[in-house]
Design a protein around this motif. Structure first.
Motif, PDB file in Angstrom:
ATOM      1  N   LEU A   1       1.921   3.246 -17.302  1.00 17.88           N
ATOM      2  CA  LEU A   1       2.833   3.302 -16.162  1.00 17.88           C
ATOM      3  C   LEU A   1       2.379   2.292 -15.121  1.00 17.88           C
ATOM      4  N   THR A   2       3.304   1.484 -14.654  1.00 15.47           N
ATOM      5  CA  THR A   2       3.022   0.570 -13.550  1.00 15.47           C
ATOM      6  C   THR A   2       3.984   0.924 -12.430  1.00 15.47           C
ATOM      7  N   ILE A   3       3.432   1.290 -11.307  1.00 19.99           N
ATOM      8  CA  ILE A   3       4.271   1.775 -10.208  1.00 19.99           C
ATOM      9  C   ILE A   3       4.160   0.824  -9.031  1.00 19.99           C
ATOM     10  N   THR A   4       5.290   0.372  -8.547  1.00 22.67           N
ATOM     11  CA  THR A   4       5.330  -0.587  -7.453  1.00 22.67           C
ATOM     12  C   THR A   4       6.186  -0.041  -6.320  1.00 22.67           C
ATOM     13  N   ALA A   5       5.622  -0.038  -5.136  1.00 21.21           N
ATOM     14  CA  ALA A   5       6.341   0.454  -3.968  1.00 21.21           C
ATOM     15  C   ALA A   5       6.883  -0.713  -3.162  1.00 21.21           C
ATOM     16  N   THR A   6       8.138  -0.661  -2.802  1.00 20.16           N
ATOM     17  CA  THR A   6       8.723  -1.654  -1.893  1.00 20.16           C
ATOM     18  C   THR A   6       9.256  -0.898  -0.680  1.00 20.16           C
ATOM     19  N   GLY A   7       8.652  -1.166   0.464  1.00 18.45           N
ATOM     20  CA  GLY A   7       9.026  -0.453   1.692  1.00 18.45           C
ATOM     21  C   GLY A   7       7.928   0.523   2.102  1.00 18.45           C
ATOM     22  N   LYS A   8       7.834   0.725   3.423  1.00 20.82           N
ATOM     23  CA  LYS A   8       6.729   1.496   3.992  1.00 20.82           C
ATOM     24  C   LYS A   8       6.659   2.924   3.474  1.00 20.82           C
ATOM     25  N   LYS A   9       7.804   3.594   3.415  1.00 15.25           N
ATOM     26  CA  LYS A   9       7.743   5.010   3.022  1.00 15.25           C
ATOM     27  C   LYS A   9       7.317   5.189   1.574  1.00 15.25           C
ATOM     28  N   TYR A  10       7.629   4.181   0.755  1.00 11.14           N
ATOM     29  CA  TYR A  10       7.232   4.255  -0.657  1.00 11.14           C
ATOM     30  C   TYR A  10       5.755   3.895  -0.817  1.00 11.14           C
ATOM     31  N   GLN A  11       5.271   2.991   0.028  1.00  9.65           N
ATOM     32  CA  GLN A  11       3.840   2.666   0.006  1.00  9.65           C
ATOM     33  C   GLN A  11       3.029   3.888   0.401  1.00  9.65           C
TER      34      GLN A  11
END
Ligand SMILES: Nc1ncnc2c1ncn2[C@@H]1O[C@H](COP(=O)(O)OP(=O)(O)OP(=O)(O)O)[C@@H](O)[C@H]1O
Ligand SMILES: [Mg+2]
Length: 156
Positions: free
Chosen positions: A137-147
């Motif tokens: 699994l590779t998980i990437t957050a885009t945006g502050k709330k997802y980070q």
């Protein structure tokens, strides 16, 4: 953008992780699941639904595009855009779902690229060579709330 990679060794482990993620989700969050046919996107969604407390059975929405499950703590919108390969998502009113009261989980979002919200969580699911039930699994957050969501999941 921040990035997390991990290996799960079984379907049970993948579902458990998805269920844990579900407990951190907030209204209006959007998760894009990527991976080839049979990678485990729908399986992941089942685990996530369980974490939300959805009591209905999750069925692959390939022929309906969008399925709505309203028995959990948040409504789950499960989308499979595979059939939109040639036509895209324009005119479907997808924004109503993405900005709605529930959480959206999207399979094959590459076919509705132009209709996606800028901020979201991407999860790539890949088979691991020689191990039938392993997935990377590779998980990437885009945006502050997802980070923030990702940071929180990573340490707990
Ligand atoms: N670790 C694992 N995680 C997820 N699924 C696994 C795992 N190991 C084996 N499997 C199997 O792989 C298959 C995944 O199928 P699934 O329908 O979830 O794929 P999908 O990515 O949604 O495919 P599609 O693009 O066709 O919708 C299931 O048969 C599941 O039992
Ligand atoms: Mg699927």
């Amino acid at each position: 953008m921040s990035n997390v990679k991990m290996i799960v060794q079984s379907e049970t482990e993948l579902r458990a992780w998805a269920s844990k993620l579900a407990k951190e989700l907030k209204m209006g969050m959007v998760i894009l699941l990527h991976g080839e046919l049979g990678a485990g996107k729908t399986t992941f969604t089942k685990g996530l639904a369980q974490g939300l407390g959805v009591s209905q059975t999750i069925k692959s929405p390939t022929y309906t595009l969008i399925k709505e499950y309203d028995t959990g703590v948040l409504t789950l919108y499960h989308m499979d855009m595979y059939r939109l390969e040639d036509i895209g998502g324009e005119g479907l009113g997808l924004i109503e779902y993405f900005e709605g009261d529930g959480v959206s989980v999207v399979e094959w979002s590459e076919f509705i690229q132009d209709d996606l919200p800028t901020e979201h969580l991407d999860i790539y699911i890949e088979r691991v060579f020689e191990h039938d039930t392993y997935r990377q699994l590779t998980i990437t957050a885009t945006g502050k709330k997802y980070q923030e969501l990702l940071n929180h999941l990573n340490i707990s």
